[in-house]
Design an enzyme around this catalytic site. Structure first.
Site, PDB file in Angstrom:
ATOM      1  CG  HIS A 217      -2.051  -1.010   1.081  1.00  0.00           C
ATOM      2  ND1 HIS A 217      -2.852  -1.374   2.141  1.00  0.00           N
ATOM      3  CD2 HIS A 217      -2.461  -1.751   0.022  1.00  0.00           C
ATOM      4  CE1 HIS A 217      -3.720  -2.286   1.727  1.00  0.00           C
ATOM      5  NE2 HIS A 217      -3.495  -2.541   0.452  1.00  0.00           N
ATOM      6  CB  THR A 312      -3.920  -8.964   7.986  1.00  0.00           C
ATOM      7  OG1 THR A 312      -4.959  -8.737   7.035  1.00  0.00           O
ATOM      8  CG2 THR A 312      -3.152 -10.201   7.590  1.00  0.00           C
ATOM      9  CE  LYS A 342      -4.394  -8.229  20.713  1.00  0.00           C
ATOM     10  NZ  LYS A 342      -4.494  -6.870  21.221  1.00  0.00           N
TER      11      LYS A 342
END
Ligand SMILES: [Zn+2]
Length: 456
Positions: A217, A312, A342
């Site tokens: 990005h 991600t 997570k």
């Protein structure tokens, strides 16, 4: 068109489907691993790989030291040699960088400065369409300066250090990142440059191999002109300009314009503006073809044998395609794909693509690994030193054995040969004894008639 359909990585992946500058025959060149012979029994590594491959995405919710699967994953990771990584915002959270797509802090700040601005979501703040609106451009400039300042204050996390460690151990094939913070550079990792001309220049392969981290990005740490695409470093002066909500004008374009006036030519009238060198939704990555060609090289000829996805949730379409592409190659080589995040991506569409999702903080996973496979965290210098010591010990053993052998040979040469006398004498004694016995038997046989006679 939805935001997902317009994400920057989509463009890269479209080019990956259409390999640039390398024929498909080249992929199957000499670097391909020969297929194992059917008759050969699988090695312990192959058995471990087979045991860990899954057909369904398997969730591991706790970093338990007793978990057999985790132990096996650690063992395989320890033995892997060509690791490929994909990282996202989750690896930089502990560095103090706000999750700018959802964090309210930065938006509140922009909102205070531009109260008349309609509420913009994180995605809107990163969409190319914002350049149609003066007010949105100002908000974008302020937002980006704040983000840049927080990145300047941030320090690499344990996960960034883990990536650098893989590089040190020559185990990192490449790290693809969706992050724009460039924190890996602080640890000496080489970041890919958006090289538009890369494909045309000879020696692409060797230049690509020097890059450790590929920023999908773009890069917040540099600025690019909207017109001539020249890249600049941030300066204090420009920082102040951004903070006020103004995009600075491009010095290169200004210089060109000034030269035209001096030469008496008509002014072009167009001078570009500087903006952070990040890729916005709805625009092409300037190094799109360059990255696509590099990715092709990595998956086809880089022989990746382990794929780690970290921090991600894989919500963006282009990144999903990238994961599938890499996963296919890693699985073909017997490796596995794990995701550390997570939150779960628990979706059946990942079955057969990702083998395990380990649900935890990225840095916690690295800490867990340090405790479980400490040898893996030895630096290359330590590994080399250990190898050297082992070599020296082996040489010493060989030398000692050699000396022992030579000494034995010498000792056998100094020992006098066995005395034949003794052997002969005993043989003589035995022969004499035999002779005496024969004599006795003859004498006895000659005396026997007399005895008979006596009896008569
Ligand atoms: Zn310019």
């Amino acid at each position: 068109m939805s935001v997902q359909e317009r994400d920057p990585v989509q463009n890269i992946m479209s080019s990956v489907a259409r390999p640039v500058g390398t024929s498909s025959n080249e992929y199957h060149g000499c670097e391909q691993t020969p297929s194992p012979k059917a008759s050969r029994s699988p090695s312990s590594l192959e058995l471990l790989q087979q045991e860990l491959r899954t057909e369904r995405l398997t969730a591991i919710c706790e970093l338990n030291t007793e978990n057999k699967t985790l132990q096996q994953i650690n063992r395989l990771l320890n033995r892997s040699r060509r690791i490929i990584m994909l990282t996202g915002a989750g690896i930089s959270c502990n560095a103090g960088i706000p999750d700018f797509r959802s964090s309210s802090g930065l938006y509140d700040l922009v909102k205070k400065q531009f109260p008349e601005l309609p509420l913009m979501s994180g995605q809107e703040m990163f969409d190319i369409s914002l350049f149609r609106d003066e007010l949105k451009i100002s908000a974008f400039a302020t937002f980006m300066e704040r983000l840049y300042s927080s990145v300047q204050m941030a320090r690499p996390t344990k996960t960034h250090k883990f990536i650098a460690h893989l590089k040190d151990r020559n185990k990192l094939l490449r790290c693809y990142t969706q992050n724009i913070d460039g924190l890996e550079e602080d640890l000496g990792l080489a970041m890919s440059k958006s090289d538009k001309d890369g494909i045309a220049i000879a020696g692409f392969n060797s230049r690509w191999k020097n890059y450790d981290v590929v920023q999908l990005h773009g890069d917040l740490k540099s600025l690019a002109c909207t017109r001539c695409f020249h890249v600049f470093e941030w300066s204090r002066y420009w920082c102040r300009s951004f903070r006020r909500g103004e995009l600075p004008t491009c010095p290169t374009c200004e210089e060109e314009s000034f030269k035209r006036v001096q030469q008496g030519k008509r002014q072009s009238g167009v001078v570009g503006f500087l903006r952070p060198n990040v890729v916005l939704y709805g625009e092409n990555h300037p190094g799109c073809e360059f990255i696509a060609q590099g990715l092709n090289l990595d998956v086809q000829r880089g022989r990746p044998d382990f794929f780690i996805v970290m921090g991600t949730s894989l919500r963006v379409d282009g990144v999903k395609r990238l994961v599938r592409q890499i996963s296919r190659q890693v699985h073909e080589r017997g490796g596995i794909v794990i995701l550390i995040n997570k939150t779960t991506i628990g979706d059946s569409s990942w079955n057969g693509v990702i083998d395990y999702q380990i649900l935890c903080d990225c840095d916690d996973w690295v800490t867990y690994l340090e405790a479980q496979i400490p040898d893996f965290f030895n630096t290359q210098k330590q590994v080399d030193k250990l190898r050297q010591l082992k070599r020296e010990a082996s040489d010493l053993r060989k030398k000692a054995l050699e000396e022992q052998k030579n000494y034995g040979l010498l000792a056998s040469m100094k020992t006098p040969p066995a005395t034949p006398v003794k052997v002969n004498s005993s043989q003589d004694i035995k022969a004499e004894e035999n002779l005496e016995n024969v004599k006795k038997r003859i004498l006895t046989s000659t005396k026997s008639p007399a005895k008979k006679h006596k009896k008569c």
